[in-house]
Every structure is written in C-alpha cells, then in structure tokens.
Write a protein that holds these residues in place. Structure first.
Motif, PDB file in Angstrom:
ATOM      1  N   VAL A  82       0.862  -1.181   0.000  1.00  0.00           N
ATOM      2  CA  VAL A  82       0.000   0.000   0.000  1.00  0.00           C
ATOM      3  C   VAL A  82       0.898   1.230   0.000  1.00  0.00           C
ATOM      4  CG1 VAL A  82      -0.177   0.051   2.528  1.00  0.00           C
ATOM      5  CG2 VAL A  82      -1.946   1.147   1.140  1.00  0.00           C
ATOM      6  N   ASP A  83       0.492   2.232  -0.728  1.00  0.00           N
ATOM      7  CA  ASP A  83       1.233   3.490  -0.780  1.00  0.00           C
ATOM      8  C   ASP A  83       0.848   4.302   0.458  1.00  0.00           C
ATOM      9  OD1 ASP A  83       2.189   6.061  -1.246  1.00  0.00           O
ATOM     10  OD2 ASP A  83       1.888   5.922  -3.414  1.00  0.00           O
TER      11      ASP A  83
ATOM     12  N   VAL B  63      -6.406  -3.157   3.213  1.00  0.00           N
ATOM     13  CA  VAL B  63      -5.153  -2.542   3.651  1.00  0.00           C
ATOM     14  C   VAL B  63      -5.180  -1.041   3.394  1.00  0.00           C
ATOM     15  CG1 VAL B  63      -2.648  -2.611   3.415  1.00  0.00           C
ATOM     16  CG2 VAL B  63      -3.968  -4.715   3.184  1.00  0.00           C
ATOM     17  N   GLU B  64      -5.760  -0.618   2.276  1.00  0.00           N
ATOM     18  CA  GLU B  64      -5.852   0.810   1.988  1.00  0.00           C
ATOM     19  C   GLU B  64      -6.697   1.530   3.029  1.00  0.00           C
ATOM     20  OE1 GLU B  64      -5.188   0.700  -2.865  1.00  0.00           O
ATOM     21  OE2 GLU B  64      -7.231   0.830  -2.050  1.00  0.00           O
TER      22      GLU B  64
ATOM     23  N   PHE C 234       2.455  -3.714   5.349  1.00  0.00           N
ATOM     24  CA  PHE C 234       2.247  -3.977   3.923  1.00  0.00           C
ATOM     25  C   PHE C 234       2.837  -2.822   3.115  1.00  0.00           C
ATOM     26  CE2 PHE C 234      -1.157  -5.917   6.355  1.00  0.00           C
ATOM     27  CZ  PHE C 234      -1.215  -7.205   5.844  1.00  0.00           C
ATOM     28  N   THR C 235       4.034  -2.999   2.600  1.00  0.00           N
ATOM     29  CA  THR C 235       4.667  -1.939   1.819  1.00  0.00           C
ATOM     30  C   THR C 235       5.024  -2.452   0.433  1.00  0.00           C
ATOM     31  OG1 THR C 235       6.951  -2.460   2.461  1.00  0.00           O
ATOM     32  CG2 THR C 235       5.686  -1.038   3.960  1.00  0.00           C
ATOM     33  N   TRP C 236       5.043  -1.531  -0.525  1.00  0.00           N
ATOM     34  CA  TRP C 236       5.441  -1.911  -1.878  1.00  0.00           C
ATOM     35  C   TRP C 236       6.928  -2.225  -1.945  1.00  0.00           C
ATOM     36  CZ3 TRP C 236       2.075  -3.880  -4.738  1.00  0.00           C
ATOM     37  CH2 TRP C 236       0.768  -3.407  -4.806  1.00  0.00           C
ATOM     38  N   GLU C 237       7.709  -1.632  -1.055  1.00  0.00           N
ATOM     39  CA  GLU C 237       9.131  -1.941  -1.024  1.00  0.00           C
ATOM     40  C   GLU C 237       9.360  -3.416  -0.673  1.00  0.00           C
ATOM     41  OE1 GLU C 237       8.460   2.279  -0.809  1.00  0.00           O
ATOM     42  OE2 GLU C 237       7.687   0.656   0.452  1.00  0.00           O
TER      43      GLU C 237
END
Length: 389
Positions: free
Chosen positions: A197-198, A308-309, A369-372
């Motif tokens: 999630v951003d 998550v958002e 939960f990260t995009w990285e």
C-alpha cells in the motif's frame, strides 16, 4: 541483470484505468529495481468478428499493440475469447496467440523468466510458453482467479495442472496458500507474497472536513468493489438500513447495480445510501479517509487491497472470515471479522463506531504492507527460480 517478462490479462489501459491497478503497481515496482529489465505482455481477449467491434469490446479493439506505459514497454496482443464456453478454451487460445508474439519479443529481449501475475488464463498459458522458450515460470494467485476458475468445471483441471507444473507459485496470503495446497499444488513451491500500500497516498485526513466534501454528516461507512453478487454489497446495504443515521457510500460499477438500487429503494434509505459508480483509484484515498468504517462483505478474497488501503487511512474494516482476513485484522483496533449476514455486519459496524479508535492506531495495521517489501520479495522469488535453472 534479471530479465523479466510479466504476463497479465489483468492490467490497466487507456480505456480501463482502474483495471488491475494492483498488478500495475507491483509491476512498476519490480521494473524500478536496479537489477531488473522488464517487459509487460498484457493480452486483450476479444470475441470473434464482428462482435469485437461492438459494445464494451469496441474500445479495446482500438488499443495500440505496443506502447510505453508509465515508463515500461508494454505489448497488447489480441487473443480470441470465445463467448459461451465458460473459459474452457481461453488458455489454449491465449497460448496460440502469444507464441509468435513472444518469439518476436525474444529477438531483442532474451527474457530469463515468465512472471504470470494472474492465475487464469495467464497461468496455464505461461506454463506452456515457459516450456517452449526454455525459461522458468512463476504464477501468482490473487483470489477469484483460483477460487472461481479453480472450482469451475470447465477450467478447474487447467488451474490445477498449471499449479503443479509451474516452477514457482505466489499467494497473496497464508490462507490462499492453504487453498492452493488443498487443490494439489505443491506447498513447497508456494511463497506468500502480500500486497503493498502506498502509505503516502493512503493516509488519515481530517475526517469532518473530508465528510463535508462528500456532503455527509454523522457516521459514514464506505464499501468498495465491483457491483457483482460475490462482493456482497446487498449485505452491507441491509446492515446499514438497520442502523439509524448511518450513511453508506459504495464505490464501484457492475452488472448488479440495478439490483442494489432496488434494494436501497425497498429499504427507503436512498437519502443515506448512495452508489457512487466507478471512482478512479487516485481519488479513493480521499473517500476512505472520510469514513468511520470500511465494510466489504465479499464471498471470497485472497487478501483484498481495499482492506489494507482502509487501514492506511486510519479506517477500521468490517469483513467476513474469507481469505487472509485473519492476517489483516490481527487486533481489535483494526476492525471486526463477522458473520457474512446483515446482522453480523450491523453488529460489527456498530462495534467499530462505538470504539472510536484513533486513526494513528488503526494505521499501524497497514504498516506491515509496503510496496518496497513486495518488490524485494518478488525479485528474490524470480531470481531464485532463474538461479535454480
């Protein structure tokens, strides 16, 4: 340099910018990795001529066969999607269309691995193409791509065979991994690869101000997702109808719209239950940040990005015990897992409203939960498949 060919029939285009946005975000993250060179093949399924030039298919037929999409080379070959066959021939016809397309790509881009980011029809096609071009194949399971196609009579065998033949498998949750293993897919090849999630885009905002922008006063519940039966919007409508002074906004479009409109009218709650239609993903954060609760009554999910958002915006979720629900709602502050009934959802929504959990506390549930992390895990998975041959 790891050369990745990402294959996805679930990918945005100029006519469907919300279509597969999470696949897009995962792909763009991997493409930005310093040790990755990536191309995307996003096939477009069309019915036979002249149906391909009519109705909802007509805009798809005009899309370019190749273009730069947000800095990434993307190819959009067409394949025949025969109506009335329950998907039985989708994978074989996709494979037939992709053999010459991938042979052409391979002249200039000798890809090391095929990354199928959706299970059907992409997965079975990717396995066949991997064998033809001598490269390993990974397939990712996201939810309905396995829960629906993997249980439908016309396609279940293809899903199971692809899962057994792929060199590596990804699942969006531990629950999804268990479901895949129960279908006979090798558990030792399945890696849990959660969404991201951003956290910059999806963040808490001043809730009263955000509500005022939407013309809402009092408690607000938001639900997101296509207006189709399995998303269970009717359940949330029934629940909110029993909660005086609570407003419900539903973001999404689909074939179930007329049914939901009739349900809203039958309850006499048109003044506080609204169908917003399709909301661009870039505007979803503002909608979620206005909510006190996000409620989604899906019949099945892998691990929904919408959950998550919402948490990232400081909004607790009320959801049924499907997919990775228990891997997201790990604390009472993050919401409730309830029975998939109007009474269950009404109770869960009322409970969250009474808790008044601070947004910062709720947001902590999304920080896992990260995009990285998503990019790092995907790179490690795909490069491992290549190293192992």
């Amino acid at each position: 340099m790891l050369r990745v060919l990402t294959l996805s029939t679930l990918f945005p285009d100029a006519t469907r910018r919300n279509f597969g946005v999470f696949v897009e975000r995962q792909t763009l993250g991997l493409a930005a990795h310093p040790d990755v060179d990536l191309r995307v093949v996003a096939p477009i399924g069309l019915p036979p001529f002249p149906l391909a030039l009519r109705g909802r298919h007509a805009p798809l037929a005009t899309l370019p066969l190749g273009e730069q999409w947000k800095g990434v080379d993307i190819y959009r070959p067409r394949f025949l999607a025969l109506p009335g066959t329950a998907g039985r021939f989708h994978a074989s016809l996709l494979t037939r269309a992709l053999v010459p397309a991938l042979a052409d790509i391979r002249r200039d881009f000798a890809f090391d691995v095929i990354d199928a980011s959706f299970f059907f029809p992409d997965g079975p096609a990717a396995v066949a193409l991997g064998k033809r071009f001598g490269v390993p194949v990974s397939i990712k399971a996201r939810g309905s791509d396995v829960h629906h196609w993997g249980t439908a009579a016309a396609t279940a065998g293809q899903i199971r065979a692809a899962g057994r033949s792929a060199d590596g498998l990804l699942a969006v949750s531990e629950a999804m991994k268990r479901d895949m293993a129960s279908m006979g897919m090798p558990g030792d090849r399945i890696r849990v690869h959660r969404t991201g999630v951003d956290l910059g885009q999806f963040a808490p905002a001043d809730r009263p101000t955000a509500k005022a922008a939407l013309g809402v006063k009092g408690p607000l519940v938001v639900s997101t997702g296509a207006l189709i039966e399995r998303k269970g919007h009717d359940i949330v409508i029934d629940a909110v109808a029993s909660l005086p002074n609570v407003t419900l906004l539903i973001a999404g479009e689909g074939s179930h719209r007329a049914t939901l409109e009739a349900r809203i009218a039958s309850h006499g709650v048109a003044d506080r239950v609204r169908l917003l239609g399709a909301v661009p993903h870039g505007e979803m954060a503002a909608l979620l940040a206005a909510a006190d609760v996000m409620a989604l009554a899906s019949a099945n999910e892998g691990l929904a990005n919408a959950w998550v958002e919402a948490l990232a915006c400081g909004v607790p979720v009320v959801i049924p015990d499907v997919g990775g629900a228990g891997e997201v709602v790990t604390d009472r502050a993050y919401g409730r897992i309830v029975g998939r009934t109007p009474a269950g959802f009404a109770s869960g929504i009322a409970g969250v409203l009474s808790d008044r959990t601070p947004a910062a506390t709720v947001r902590a549930g999304a920080e896992r939960f990260t995009w990285e992390a998503n990019t790092a895990g995907l790179y490690d998975h795909l490069s491992g498949l290549v190293r192992r041959g």
